[in-house]
Design an enzyme around this catalytic site. Structure first.
Site, PDB file in Angstrom:
ATOM      1  N   GLU A 170      27.918  11.776  -7.148  1.00 53.28           N
ATOM      2  CA  GLU A 170      27.502  10.988  -8.131  1.00 53.28           C
ATOM      3  C   GLU A 170      27.116  11.120  -9.047  1.00 53.28           C
ATOM      4  OE1 GLU A 170      27.843   6.853  -6.876  1.00 53.28           O
ATOM      5  OE2 GLU A 170      29.602   6.818  -5.801  1.00 53.28           O
ATOM      6  N   GLU A 356      33.909   7.912  -0.510  1.00 54.07           N
ATOM      7  CA  GLU A 356      32.689   6.367  -0.584  1.00 54.07           C
ATOM      8  C   GLU A 356      33.802   6.103  -0.763  1.00 54.07           C
ATOM      9  OE1 GLU A 356      28.972   6.057  -1.390  1.00 54.07           O
ATOM     10  OE2 GLU A 356      28.286   8.368  -1.585  1.00 54.07           O
TER      11      GLU A 356
HETATM   12  C1  BGC Z   1      25.880   6.070  -3.527  1.00 53.60           C
HETATM   13  C2  BGC Z   1      25.324   5.734  -2.184  1.00 53.60           C
HETATM   14  C3  BGC Z   1      24.956   3.878  -2.230  1.00 53.60           C
HETATM   15  C4  BGC Z   1      26.648   3.350  -1.820  1.00 53.60           C
HETATM   16  C5  BGC Z   1      25.670   2.305  -2.281  1.00 53.60           C
HETATM   17  C6  BGC Z   1      26.793   5.102  -3.970  1.00 53.60           C
HETATM   18  O1  BGC Z   1      26.762   5.134  -5.492  1.00 53.60           O
HETATM   19  O2  BGC Z   1      26.369   7.450  -3.873  1.00 53.60           O
HETATM   20  O3  BGC Z   1      24.279   7.120  -1.487  1.00 53.60           O
HETATM   21  O4  BGC Z   1      24.589   3.617  -1.101  1.00 53.60           O
HETATM   22  O5  BGC Z   1      26.681   3.780  -3.746  1.00 53.60           O
HETATM   23  O6  BGC Z   1      25.283   1.621  -3.802  1.00 53.60           O
END
Ligand code: BGC
Length: 457
Positions: A170, A356
């Site tokens: 990110e 993610e």
């Molecule tokens: C990040 C994670 C974070 C998740 C939830 C993402 O932007 O890569 O590290 O915990 O979002 O906030």
């Protein structure tokens, strides 16, 4: 929300993963000679972390590798995404690799391989060594070469067993939240002055990709946070504000990687990015896959004329929200729409990996059976949205849940639980939630569907 029926055909075409990151789970911050990172500095700032917590011990994962590996194996994942922090490997952000730290990650990799799970490490999940930040951090072009050297050290140790790598997590959040508004480390508030960090990160990614490929890596990519930007009202002013936000959050990063161009910053009255020589060619040729992290859409409206920036982020009307409240609206169709739009803009793009996707929901602090209906509904609706994008021709290959474990959520400390597994932060005890069993069964069901398909063929 109620769980939607996830389309088995779309599922059968995906690989499955779950993710974590170092500072969020490991604890043992100084073990084995680890150096400080900008997150250690952030934690030391009074009042900075919402619940006053530190990242110690988090899930104690540096010492409980076997526990985490058992959970990963129990899910039947194809791959596991974890991060290696730069300051453990190079405590001062330069110089030889720290053998003890590299040995630790070699053990993690070996444990995954022994469990039949492909290791998929991230080289940078927001943990810049403090020494590198002191030299200018991502504002300094020198950080590009330093990151390339760090990547080469890790590849020299693990490249014989790891063939798939994420370089940066990110970069958009590092630029926007870390350097522009200061919501994340290093907490700078430079507004548009942060924009050179976008170019330097992409360039650093390209140097790392070169180093990894040179040591045999088969698949290297970067994973960015993407959002689907919605104008609050159907007016020219709000459409223009949405276009600016889309440029800053999405296009500033996707276009150099996917088209070898930088979006026009003149529309904002800004100087161009600090691009030199063959920078753009190196960035454009650097990815084997494009990683997309998705959490929520972003609704914007035009800001008042006297404001420094022309947009304001506002709650998305008419949708449910996660544990973060109106800041994190739930809209699975936004994931489908952004994937289709990204592919429309870049038809010959490489395969997409969802690096993610997940959500936090309010939960009891004590270990106990957590039914986890909201998380199951969130995940299944988003997997369905990915299936719809695949049906529309978008080349998505992998889906990753954030997160395997409840963990330390940056400046929000331990207030947000994202895990498939509940963690008692005082004892380290892990208790799978309802969503863990649901995800395990979904993966097993997919495999059974694939086997049946193969038997018919
Ligand atoms: C990040 C994670 C974070 C998740 C939830 C993402 O932007 O890569 O590290 O915990 O979002 O906030």
């Amino acid at each position: 929300m109620t769980p939607l029926s996830t389309d088995p055909a779309a599922r059968a075409r995906l690989r499955w993963s779950a993710a974590t990151s170092s500072v969020q789970i490991e604890g043992s911050r100084r073990a084995d000679g680890a150096g400080r990172s900008i997150w250690d500095d952030e934690i030391a700032k009074p009042g900075r972390i919402r619940d006053g917590s530190t990242a110690e011990p988090a899930c104690d994962s540096y010492r409980r590798v076997a526990d985490d590996l058992a959970l990963v194996a129990g899910l039947g994942l194809d791959r596991y995404r974890f991060s290696i922090p730069w300051a453990r490997v190079q405590p001062d952000g330069r110089g030889p690799g720290n053998v003890a730290a590299l040995d630790h990650y070699a053990r993690v990799v070996d444990g995954l391989l022994a469990a039949g799970v492909t290791p998929f490490p991230t080289l940078y999940h927001w943990e810049l060594p403090s020494a590198v930040e002191a030299d200018g951090g991502w504002l300094a072009r020198d950080t590009v070469e330093r990151f390339g050297e760090y990547a080469a050290l890790v590849a020299a140790r693990l490249g014989d067993r790891v063939s798939s790598w994420y370089t940066l997590n990110e970069p958009a959040m590092t630029t926007l939240q870390g350097y522009a508004v200061g919501a994340l480390a290093p907490g700078r508030q430079l507004l548009y002055g942060a924009l050179p960090t976008a170019h330097h990160q992409l360039l650093a990614h390209s140097r790392a990709a070169e180093a990894l490929h040179a040591r045999g890596a088969a698949s290297v990519g970067l994973v960015n946070n993407h959002t689907w930007v919605l104008p609050l009202r159907d007016t020219e002013e709000d459409q223009a504000a949405a276009a600016v936000y889309d440029l800053l959050h999405n296009r500033l990063f996707s276009e150099p990687l996917l088209s070898g161009t930088t979006p026009d910053l003149e529309v904002l009255g800004l100087p161009p990015l600090p691009v030199l020589g063959d920078d753009l060619a190196r960035i454009a040729g650097s990815i084997d896959f494009y990683g997309v992290n998705f959490y929520n859409p972003t609704t914007v409206t035009a800001a008042a004329a006297e404001d420094d920036i022309p947009f304001e982020i506002v709650p998305t009307p008419g949708v449910p929200v996660t544990g973060f409240g109106p800041e994190w609206p739930i809209m699975p169709s936004a994931l489908r729409d952004l994937l289709i739009d990204l592919h429309r803009r870049h038809p010959s793009m490489p395969p997409i990996i969802i690096g993610e996707n997940g959500a936090s929901f309010p939960e009891p602090d004590v270990a106990g059976p957590v039914e986890d209906i909201d998380r199951i509904a969130y995940l299944s609706a988003h997997i369905d949205a990915v299936g719809e994008a695949i049906d529309a021709g978008v080349p998505v290959e992998e889906y990753t849940v954030w997160s395997l474990l409840d963990n330390w959520e940056w400046t929000d400390g331990y207030t947000q639980r994202f895990g498939l597994v509940h963690v008692d932060f005082s004892t380290g005890e892990r208790t799978p939630k309802g969503s863990y069993g649901w995800y395990r069964d979904l993966i097993a069901g997919t495999r059974a569907a694939e086997d049946a398909e193969a038997a018919r063929a």
